[in-house]
Write a protein that holds these residues in place. Structure first.
Motif, short mmCIF file in Angstrom:
data_model
loop_
_atom_site.label_atom_id
_atom_site.label_comp_id
_atom_site.label_asym_id
_atom_site.label_seq_id
_atom_site.Cartn_x
_atom_site.Cartn_y
_atom_site.Cartn_z
N CYS A 246 59.58 -2.44 8.50
CA CYS A 246 59.34 -3.16 9.65
C CYS A 246 58.86 -4.55 9.34
CB CYS A 246 58.04 -2.43 10.28
SG CYS A 246 58.29 -0.94 11.62
N ASP A 247 58.45 -4.80 8.35
CA ASP A 247 58.05 -6.04 7.92
C ASP A 247 58.60 -6.76 6.49
OD1 ASP A 247 56.24 -6.56 10.10
OD2 ASP A 247 54.88 -5.20 9.10
N MET A 248 58.78 -7.79 6.35
CA MET A 248 59.47 -8.34 5.17
C MET A 248 58.60 -9.70 4.86
SD MET A 248 61.89 -6.66 4.05
CE MET A 248 62.53 -7.66 3.05
N ALA A 249 58.14 -10.05 3.56
CA ALA A 249 57.61 -10.89 3.42
C ALA A 249 57.70 -11.89 2.18
CB ALA A 249 55.96 -10.55 3.46
N TRP A 250 57.25 -12.90 1.88
CA TRP A 250 57.16 -13.69 0.70
C TRP A 250 55.74 -13.88 0.25
CZ3 TRP A 250 61.34 -14.58 -2.13
CH2 TRP A 250 62.76 -14.63 -1.41
N PHE A 251 55.56 -13.52 -1.08
CA PHE A 251 54.25 -13.68 -1.77
C PHE A 251 54.57 -14.75 -2.98
CE2 PHE A 251 53.61 -9.92 0.47
CZ PHE A 251 52.08 -9.81 0.61
N ARG A 252 53.55 -15.29 -3.44
CA ARG A 252 53.75 -15.95 -4.56
C ARG A 252 52.58 -16.04 -5.45
NH1 ARG A 252 53.23 -21.99 -1.83
NH2 ARG A 252 51.27 -22.26 -1.43
N GLN A 253 52.97 -16.30 -7.01
CA GLN A 253 51.55 -16.08 -7.84
C GLN A 253 51.96 -17.43 -8.70
OE1 GLN A 253 51.50 -12.55 -9.90
NE2 GLN A 253 49.28 -12.93 -10.44
N ALA A 254 50.99 -18.18 -8.78
CA ALA A 254 50.82 -19.52 -9.75
C ALA A 254 50.24 -18.95 -10.61
CB ALA A 254 50.04 -20.58 -8.79
N PRO A 255 50.35 -19.65 -12.00
CA PRO A 255 50.02 -19.16 -13.44
C PRO A 255 48.42 -19.24 -13.24
CG PRO A 255 51.58 -20.96 -13.65
CD PRO A 255 51.47 -20.80 -11.86
N GLY A 256 48.17 -18.07 -13.73
CA GLY A 256 46.60 -17.74 -13.97
C GLY A 256 45.99 -17.59 -12.72
N LYS A 257 46.60 -17.20 -11.69
CA LYS A 257 46.18 -17.08 -10.40
C LYS A 257 46.62 -15.78 -9.71
CE LYS A 257 45.25 -22.01 -9.16
NZ LYS A 257 45.31 -23.01 -8.24
N ALA A 258 45.69 -15.20 -8.69
CA ALA A 258 46.28 -13.88 -7.97
C ALA A 258 47.30 -14.35 -6.98
CB ALA A 258 44.97 -13.47 -7.14
N ARG A 259 48.22 -13.17 -6.97
CA ARG A 259 49.24 -13.14 -6.06
C ARG A 259 48.81 -13.61 -4.49
NH1 ARG A 259 53.60 -8.49 -6.31
NH2 ARG A 259 53.47 -9.16 -8.46
N GLU A 260 49.56 -14.27 -3.81
CA GLU A 260 48.92 -14.96 -2.55
C GLU A 260 50.16 -14.71 -1.66
OE1 GLU A 260 47.86 -19.38 -0.82
OE2 GLU A 260 49.56 -19.31 -2.59
N TRP A 261 49.93 -14.29 -0.38
CA TRP A 261 50.58 -14.06 0.62
C TRP A 261 51.17 -15.52 1.33
CZ3 TRP A 261 49.79 -15.38 5.80
CH2 TRP A 261 50.60 -15.19 6.84
N VAL A 262 52.52 -15.50 1.65
CA VAL A 262 53.06 -16.85 1.83
C VAL A 262 53.54 -16.77 3.40
CG1 VAL A 262 54.73 -18.61 1.72
CG2 VAL A 262 53.80 -17.46 -0.37
#
Length: 119
Positions: free
Chosen positions: A32-48
């Motif tokens: 139903c849903d597709m998404a992009w997330f990202r994770q910067a070095p040393g940080k938590a994964r973030e929804w984009v």
């Protein structure tokens, strides 16, 4: 179950653009849903960004709104993230994710593609 494979990452200077792709295979009609997330070095994964497959509703985190565009091919086999006017804070590993219909969490993930934006 859906299998995901990201590509298109790379290194660009601030202000540049990249287009990420996510190849999708498996049980696409029940995703139903597709998404992009990202994770910067040393940080938590973030929804984009998320796109809803049935009505193609698109949502974005505030930091990328107006610069990034999420989209899918008509056959839903490829998810894209067009990233324009990139900033150094956009640097990170970008992940494609899928959520099955009726689920509250994204349950299928790709292995990620690196995006590096230099100043």
């Amino acid at each position: 179950q859906v299998q995901l494979e990201e590509s298109g990452g790379g290194s660009v200077q601030a202000g540049g653009s990249l287009r990420l792709s996510c190849a999708v295979s498996g049980n696409i009609p029940y995703t139903c849903d597709m998404a992009w997330f990202r994770q910067a070095p040393g940080k938590a994964r973030e929804w984009v960004s998320t796109i809803t497959n049935d009505d193609e509703t698109r949502t974005y985190t505030s930091s990328v709104r107006g610069r990034f565009t999420i989209s899918q091919d008509n056959d839903k086999k490829t998810l894209f993230l067009q990233m324009n006017n990139l900033k150094p804070e956009d640097t990170g590993v970008y992940y494609c994710a899928a959520k099955k219909c009726g689920m509250v969490s994204f349950n299928d993930w790709g292995q990620g593609t690196q995006v590096t934006v230099s100043s």
